[in-house]
Structure formats: C-alpha cells, structure tokens
Write a protein that holds these residues in place. Structure first.
Motif, PDB file in Angstrom:
ATOM      1  N   ILE B  68       0.854  -1.201   0.000  1.00  0.00           N
ATOM      2  CA  ILE B  68       0.000   0.000   0.000  1.00  0.00           C
ATOM      3  C   ILE B  68       0.880   1.238   0.000  1.00  0.00           C
ATOM      4  CG2 ILE B  68      -1.521   1.379   1.462  1.00  0.00           C
ATOM      5  CD1 ILE B  68      -3.276  -0.821   1.789  1.00  0.00           C
ATOM      6  N   GLY B  69       0.591   2.104  -0.945  1.00  0.00           N
ATOM      7  CA  GLY B  69       1.289   3.395  -0.971  1.00  0.00           C
ATOM      8  C   GLY B  69       0.319   4.470  -0.514  1.00  0.00           C
ATOM      9  N   TRP B  70       0.823   5.382   0.336  1.00  0.00           N
ATOM     10  CA  TRP B  70      -0.082   6.386   0.898  1.00  0.00           C
ATOM     11  C   TRP B  70       0.437   7.792   0.595  1.00  0.00           C
ATOM     12  CZ3 TRP B  70       0.013   8.972   6.121  1.00  0.00           C
ATOM     13  CH2 TRP B  70      -1.188   9.678   6.364  1.00  0.00           C
ATOM     14  N   VAL B  77       7.061  15.259   3.551  1.00  0.00           N
ATOM     15  CA  VAL B  77       8.444  15.047   3.103  1.00  0.00           C
ATOM     16  C   VAL B  77       9.351  15.915   3.962  1.00  0.00           C
ATOM     17  CG1 VAL B  77       7.861  14.495   0.719  1.00  0.00           C
ATOM     18  CG2 VAL B  77       8.151  16.871   1.374  1.00  0.00           C
ATOM     19  N   TYR B  78      10.630  15.597   3.967  1.00  0.00           N
ATOM     20  CA  TYR B  78      11.598  16.381   4.759  1.00  0.00           C
ATOM     21  C   TYR B  78      12.130  17.519   3.894  1.00  0.00           C
ATOM     22  CZ  TYR B  78      11.324  12.490   7.961  1.00  0.00           C
ATOM     23  OH  TYR B  78      10.858  11.547   8.824  1.00  0.00           O
ATOM     24  N   LEU B  81      15.892  17.783   3.217  1.00  0.00           N
ATOM     25  CA  LEU B  81      16.554  16.753   2.409  1.00  0.00           C
ATOM     26  C   LEU B  81      16.260  17.006   0.936  1.00  0.00           C
ATOM     27  CD1 LEU B  81      15.870  13.386   4.318  1.00  0.00           C
ATOM     28  CD2 LEU B  81      17.750  14.998   4.610  1.00  0.00           C
ATOM     29  N   GLU B  85      17.219  12.210  -1.716  1.00  0.00           N
ATOM     30  CA  GLU B  85      17.425  11.721  -0.342  1.00  0.00           C
ATOM     31  C   GLU B  85      16.091  11.318   0.300  1.00  0.00           C
ATOM     32  OE1 GLU B  85      21.450  14.278   0.814  1.00  0.00           O
ATOM     33  OE2 GLU B  85      19.454  15.112   1.201  1.00  0.00           O
ATOM     34  N   LEU B  89      15.412   7.505   1.438  1.00  0.00           N
ATOM     35  CA  LEU B  89      15.069   7.209   2.838  1.00  0.00           C
ATOM     36  C   LEU B  89      13.809   6.341   2.914  1.00  0.00           C
ATOM     37  CD1 LEU B  89      15.280   7.717   5.948  1.00  0.00           C
ATOM     38  CD2 LEU B  89      13.790   9.677   5.581  1.00  0.00           C
ATOM     39  N   PHE B  90      12.755   6.761   2.195  1.00  0.00           N
ATOM     40  CA  PHE B  90      11.507   6.003   2.299  1.00  0.00           C
ATOM     41  C   PHE B  90      11.603   4.658   1.582  1.00  0.00           C
ATOM     42  CE2 PHE B  90       9.928  10.127   3.679  1.00  0.00           C
ATOM     43  CZ  PHE B  90       9.199   9.740   4.777  1.00  0.00           C
ATOM     44  N   ARG B  92      14.251   2.804   1.701  1.00  0.00           N
ATOM     45  CA  ARG B  92      14.906   1.935   2.696  1.00  0.00           C
ATOM     46  C   ARG B  92      13.920   1.560   3.807  1.00  0.00           C
ATOM     47  NH1 ARG B  92      20.430   4.704   4.374  1.00  0.00           N
ATOM     48  NH2 ARG B  92      20.615   2.798   5.608  1.00  0.00           N
ATOM     49  N   LEU B  93      13.127   2.553   4.249  1.00  0.00           N
ATOM     50  CA  LEU B  93      12.164   2.261   5.323  1.00  0.00           C
ATOM     51  C   LEU B  93      11.067   1.308   4.854  1.00  0.00           C
ATOM     52  CD1 LEU B  93      11.784   5.804   6.972  1.00  0.00           C
ATOM     53  CD2 LEU B  93      13.065   3.856   7.842  1.00  0.00           C
ATOM     54  N   GLU B  94      10.700   1.374   3.554  1.00  0.00           N
ATOM     55  CA  GLU B  94       9.678   0.472   3.010  1.00  0.00           C
ATOM     56  C   GLU B  94      10.256  -0.915   2.749  1.00  0.00           C
ATOM     57  OE1 GLU B  94       6.488   0.886   2.332  1.00  0.00           O
ATOM     58  OE2 GLU B  94       6.064   2.999   1.986  1.00  0.00           O
ATOM     59  N   ILE B 135       6.916   9.270  -3.246  1.00  0.00           N
ATOM     60  CA  ILE B 135       7.215   8.486  -2.031  1.00  0.00           C
ATOM     61  C   ILE B 135       6.132   7.428  -1.822  1.00  0.00           C
ATOM     62  CG2 ILE B 135       7.363   8.613   0.499  1.00  0.00           C
ATOM     63  CD1 ILE B 135       8.722  11.362   0.100  1.00  0.00           C
ATOM     64  N   GLY B 136       4.883   7.809  -2.104  1.00  0.00           N
ATOM     65  CA  GLY B 136       3.780   6.844  -1.965  1.00  0.00           C
ATOM     66  C   GLY B 136       3.920   5.680  -2.941  1.00  0.00           C
TER      67      GLY B 136
END
Lengths: 445, 231
Positions: B68-70, B77-78, B81, B85, B89-90, B92-94, B135-136
């Motif tokens: 699921i992408g949200w 977002v940061y 960054l 970046e 980051l996301f 890697r976290l996903e 990112i989603g």
C-alpha cells in the motif's frame, strides 16, 4: 537498518541547519572559555568611594598599654574592595549617584576616639547604589572585612581588660594622664589586712570589720581571676571546627563545573530531542512513518539516542575546554562520559516527551525552556534557605525531573561527591523509563 | 481480482464516531473516489486503509507489506533533504530491495531528475506534491491511497498528476482517493463512495449516483443526495 536510516536522515537535517550547527560548535567553546576564565581568575573587587576623615596624626589610638594603628584595618578592607579616594562626603555621594562607584565607605573623624573609649560602639558609614546584586556584592565584601576587623579589635580589647584585671589583682604601676600611680592590688591588700588583724588585740571591735573586708578581697581575687577566661571567650564566642558527615566535600568551584556541564547537557539534549520529534509532526512525516514503517519505540529511541550523543559530545568538549583553566581529574574521564551518557539520555527522554506532546518545533523549544529553567533553579535551592515543607516539595519535583539526578551523577564523576555515581545513574534510568512511557502514550494516534 | 476489502469498518475517538460500518472492495486497476462534505470521515477512512490508524471495529484485507502506498493530503516530506534523499530514505524504510533503482525509476516517472539534488523546501508546491506522490509509489504498491491529491495544484499541474496516476492504473495499480472535487471524481474514478458524518451513504458508479437523483450533473446529484438525507 531503519534506525541507521533515521539517524542518517536527522544528522543530514542538522548539518543543513547552519544556525543550529554553529550553535552546537560555538556553544561549548564559548561556555568553556567563560567558565574557565571565571573560575581561574580572581574575583573582581567592587569600586567603592573611600573617604577617611580621621586626621593623620590621630590614626593611632591608645588602648591601655597598647597602641593600635587604624590604617592596618584599612589595608584589610582594601583586599575586598577597590578604593577610589575622595576628598569629601559630597564627592563620595556624587560618585555613588553617577554610578562611577557602586558604594561609598566613610570613616568618620571620631572613630579613633570612640574606639579608644572602649565604652561605646564605633561606626563607619556605607552608602549603596546600583541594583540588588551589586549592593549585595559590596555589602558582603565590606561586612566580611569589618567582621574581621571587629574580631581583631575585640582581641586587643580583651588584652587591655586582662592587664587592668592583673593590676587590680596583683597591683603595680598605673600610668594615667602623664602621672604614675602605685596600685596596691587585691592580693597585697588582703595580706596587709591580715597583718593588721593579727596586730589588733583579740577584743578589738575592729577585728570583725577587718575580717569582713579581708573575706571580700579573697572572693574578689578568686572571681576576677576567672573573669579573664570569660573576656577571652567574649572576644571570639564561636569558633568553627569543620567536619563532613558523609562523602567528600565539593569545593564551590568544582561544583560550579558540574553545574555548568549539567546545564549545557540539559539544554542541548532537551532542545534537540523535542525539536527533532516535533519536526516530524511539523513536516507531516510522523503519520507516514507511523503507518507501519517505523514503530513508536524505535522512533522515540532514535531521537533520544541522537540528542544524547550530541549532548554528550558538546558537554565533553566543554568540560575539556574548562580543563584548560581548572585542574580536573582526567583519570576519571570514563566516569565523566558515563555520567554524561546517563544524564544525556534522561534529558533526551524528557525532550522526546515534550516533542510528543507538542506539534510544532517552536512550541516544543519554548516548552523545553519553560520546563528546564525552573528545574535548574529548584535543584540548586539550598535546604536551609526555605521551610522544611517547601523543601520537601522541591525535593519531590527535582526527583521526578532529570536535572538534579544528572547533576549528582556529574558531581560524583567529576568531584567524587556523594551520593555515588551508581545511585544517581539508577535514578536517571528510572526517569528514562518513565519519560519513555509518557512519550509512547503521547504519540498514540 | 480484489486488491483491498473492507468489512464493517468503524473508528471511534472517545465518544465520537468518525467512521461507522463502512464496507467496500477495490479490484486490481480500479479507481475509487471517496467523496463527502468536510468532516465526513474521508481522511480517517484512508488512514485506516493506510495502516496509520487502527480500526475500532471491522475487518480489512490488505495486500502484503509494502503493498500500500499512501499520499497524505499535506506533503509529508523532509524539506531539508533533497528529492533523491527523501526517496532513498523512504525506499529503505519500506524495505525496497534495490533502493537506488527505485529512486531512479521514480525520478524518471515524476520528471524530477533535474531537481534530484535540490532540497524539497526549495521546490514549488506542485513539485513538492510530485515528491509526495513519488514516495507513496516508491515500493510499487498494489494499492495507492491519495488524500485530496490535487487540492493545492493549479489546473496544469492537476492534469499532469492525473496523467501520471493513470499510467500507474494502466499498469495495474488500484487507486482510492478522497476529494472535494466532484468533477475530478466523475472524470477519473470508476466508482464513488459517499461518506457523510462517518456513514457510508452510497457505493457505486458515478453514473449510478446521478441516476439515483435523476441528474446528469454529478455535482448537483451529489448535493441533492446529501440534502435528502439531512446532510
């Protein structure tokens, strides 16, 4: 993996905030320099206008057989203040009013006469200006030196009283107003009376009366001899013998180093932890992270660890800087780091709790300051300065926040004071758990 | 083939019921528009589907982790960054296996390659939203959830965004989006779900909603539909 990714991200964000980065570097250096210089240099003497109205030829007073030069006490006083000589009372007042001196000290012309009489209290006059802190500073300096001068004079006066008592007891020569008098003395008087009594006929009515006077002389001799000890005790009624009940006594300067390190550690850790967590909310990324990418525990731990690492680095750099000015026990450096780590993590846990409650970085920073500053003041309140009930309340408040425990840990690590480092670290560990739990509750959606 | 199913989904905040007894399913490559007045529970429903909120009651059948992408309503977002970046980051976290390749792919698909090194805080609102959507999509999810994705965009940016989303739909991604823009729902969604005060009032095609009110204009039909039911 996720922890490393988050730590890397936050370090990048910090690196790209030039003001914050500059603060993290400049802060320890500046504070270390300031504290180092303050602790290693002599305290500045307050500028005080000084008017001595005693004529030069009357500066020496005669007390009994002893001569006392009052200028000696001036020199004692000048060790505590920086005298600015003035010519008149009006000039002294003008200096105090325009702020060129923070006080004026006036020695009146009748001071030697009042001292020599030994019958009335001699006065000096002090005029203050400036704020309460300036007044307290100069007042303390002058009063402490006057107390020393009073003690010296009291000793001199007791010696004079001793010589008069000796004269009354044993007799001798009394020099007064240029003439010399032969004083019989109570001992010799009693001997003379005894001789007269013996010479009188047994039936003489004078024998009984002479015996009464002889008894009086005997009692006077006994009690006047004891009064010398009383006079010596009055000259210095209380002397101090120091003894520390438990632990080692931390000198004030060394304690100031521990306080400075604790305050720096607190500000860096609380502000960073609260700010970094609040930033996640402000950037709306918290909800994104919390949808299964990162657990609440991991996110809170990451913020706490990062803030503690940076806080310890800044505080350690600051302590090393202070060490250039003040002697420190470098052999205990590992214990310093241990205490800093415990304190840093506890401060960071508090910061994270603040960041979890507040949704904006500015609000988090403001709340962090509002919470931390009173904690410092409360932790430094001496037990004897407030009522017992209020002090108990202060102790409880100080115990549920990390500053007092962190200060005790740092004081134990740097100065080997009590309570032990282990007890302080256990206290900090309990606070880390408590604030961690609070943060998790506050972070629940 | 069903990508997502919700049965009797409810969410309470204390005594307040934000979503009550919502059921629907979303097939592969389908687009669902969630429409309703302010406070209807659209964002709460999407948050439950995204895993950001735990449902108080009901059952959810979701794709496996990373499926699921949200894309939240406000860009998440940061800003300090760079575009790359943030994506890395996301990724890697996903738990994306090849984060570098995923970042490259999203830079290409969003047309942000030239801005890859720029801090997101310096981008325009439209480009920030593209990063937000990228990112989603970084984990190539089976289901993409978007909360009012075009509310801050101008018409040209909206058109480009929907062009991009439609490409994903053609590739098989299922999309559910919340919106106040009824025309957008009519234009891009194959199904609509009407929420009001947390209650699901309608689930079906946009044409079905118009037919229920005997209206060709979906916006008028929607307003009349709500008014008849006291909203």
């Amino acid at each position: 993996m996720a922890l490393r990714a988050l730590l890397g991200k936050d370090l990048r964000i910090l690196r790209r905030s030039p003001a914050l980065l500059a603060l993290l570097i400049v802060y320890p250096v500046a504070i270390a320099l300031l504290i180092g210089l303050a602790l290693s240099s002599s305290p500045a003497r307050p500028r005080v206008a000084f008017l001595n109205e005693i004529p030069p030829n009357q500066a020496t007073i005669q007390l009994g057989s002893q001569q006392i030069n009052t200028t000696r006490y001036e020199q004692e006083l000048f060790q505590a203040i920086q005298p600015v000589p003035v010519g008149s009372m009006a000039e002294a007042l003008a200096d105090v009013r325009d702020g060129s001196t923070i006080a004026a000290l006036i020695i009146p012309p009748q001071l030697p006469e009042e001292l020599a009489s030994a019958a009335q209290t001699a006065y000096v006059q002090v005029i203050y200006n400036g704020n309460a802190i300036n007044q307290a500073l100069v007042q303390t300096a002058i009063e402490s030196k006057l107390a020393q001068a009073n003690a010296l004079l009291a000793t001199q006066l007791s010696h004079v009283a001793d010589s008069y008592i000796d004269l009354l007891l044993s007799g001798g020569e009394l020099h007064f107003l240029g003439s010399t008098y032969d004083v019989l003395g109570l001992v010799r008087a009693r001997t003379a009376l005894a001789a007269i009594e013996t010479a009188l006929p047994r039936s003489s009515p004078l024998r009984q009366r002479i015996a009464t006077v002889e008894n009086f002389a005997q009692i006077a001799v006994s009690h006047l001899g004891g009064s010398k000890k009383v006079i010596a005790a009055v000259a210095a009624p209380i002397a101090v013998r120091q003894r520390v009940v438990s632990g080692s006594r931390t000198p004030l300067n060394d304690y100031a180093v521990a306080v400075a390190v604790a305050v720096s550690l607190m500000f860096v850790c609380i502000l960073l932890a609260s700010g970094m967590l609040a930033l996640e909310r402000e950037e709306n990324t918290l909800a994104r992270l919390r949808r299964g990418l990162v657990s609440a525990g991991l996110l809170l731990s990451e913020k706490g660890i990062l803030a503690a690492i940076l806080g310890v680095a800044v505080s350690f750099a600051m302590l090393c800087g202070i060490g250039l000015f003040v002697p420190l026990g470098w052999g205990r450096a590992a214990l310093w780091l241990l205490a800093m780590a415990g304190g840093g993590l506890a401060f960071a846990a508090l910061g994270v709790a603040i960041g979890a409650i507040v949704h904006e970085v500015r609000a988090a920073s403001l709340l962090a300051l509002l919470v931390s500053l009173p904690l410092v003041f409360l932790a430094l309140v001496p037990s004897a300065s407030v009522s017992a009930g209020l002090y108990d309340v202060i102790r409880v408040v100080s115990a549920v926040f990390p500053f007092k425990a962190a200060l005790e840990a740092l004081d134990a690590a740097i100065n080997q004071s009590q309570p032990s480092l282990g007890i302080a670290l256990a206290h900090l560990a309990a606070l880390i758990v408590g604030f961690g739990a609070l943060s998790r509750i506050a972070l629940r959606p | 083939m069903t990508s997502l199913e919700a049965h009797g989904l409810s969410k309470r905040f204390g005594d307040r019921v934000a979503v009550h007894d919502v059921s629907f399913s979303l097939g592969r490559g389908e687009v669902l528009a969630i429409i309703g007045p302010n406070g209807a529970g659209k964002t709460t429903l999407l948050s439950m589907l995204a895993g950001g909120l735990e449902p108080s009651e009901g059952e959810l059948k979701l794709p496996p982790a990373g499926g699921i992408g949200w894309v939240p309503q406000q860009t998440a977002v940061y800003s300090k960054l760079s575009v790359a970046e943030n994506l890395r980051l996301f990724a890697r976290l996903e738990g994306v296996a090849d984060a570098g390749a995923a970042v490259d792919r999203m830079l290409e698909q969003t047309g942000l390659r030239a801005r890859a090194g720029d801090e997101v805080g310096r981008l325009s609102g439209g480009n920030r939203q593209r990063v937000n959507i990228a990112i989603g999509l970084i984990s190539e999810p089976a289901v993409l959830l978007l909360d009012e994705p075009t509310s801050a965009l101008d018409p040209r940016q909206r058109a480009r965004l929907w062009e991009f989303i439609n490409d994903r739909v053609l590739a098989g991604t299922s999309v559910a989006f919340a919106t106040h823009d009824i025309a957008e729902a009519e234009r891009y969604a194959g199904a609509v779900l009407v929420l009001a005060d947390g209650e699901m009032l309608f689930a079906g095609s946009p044409a079905g909603l118009g037919a229920a009110e005997h209206e060709n204009d979906l916006e008028r039909a929607f307003v009349a539909f709500l008014a008849e039911r006291g909203h």
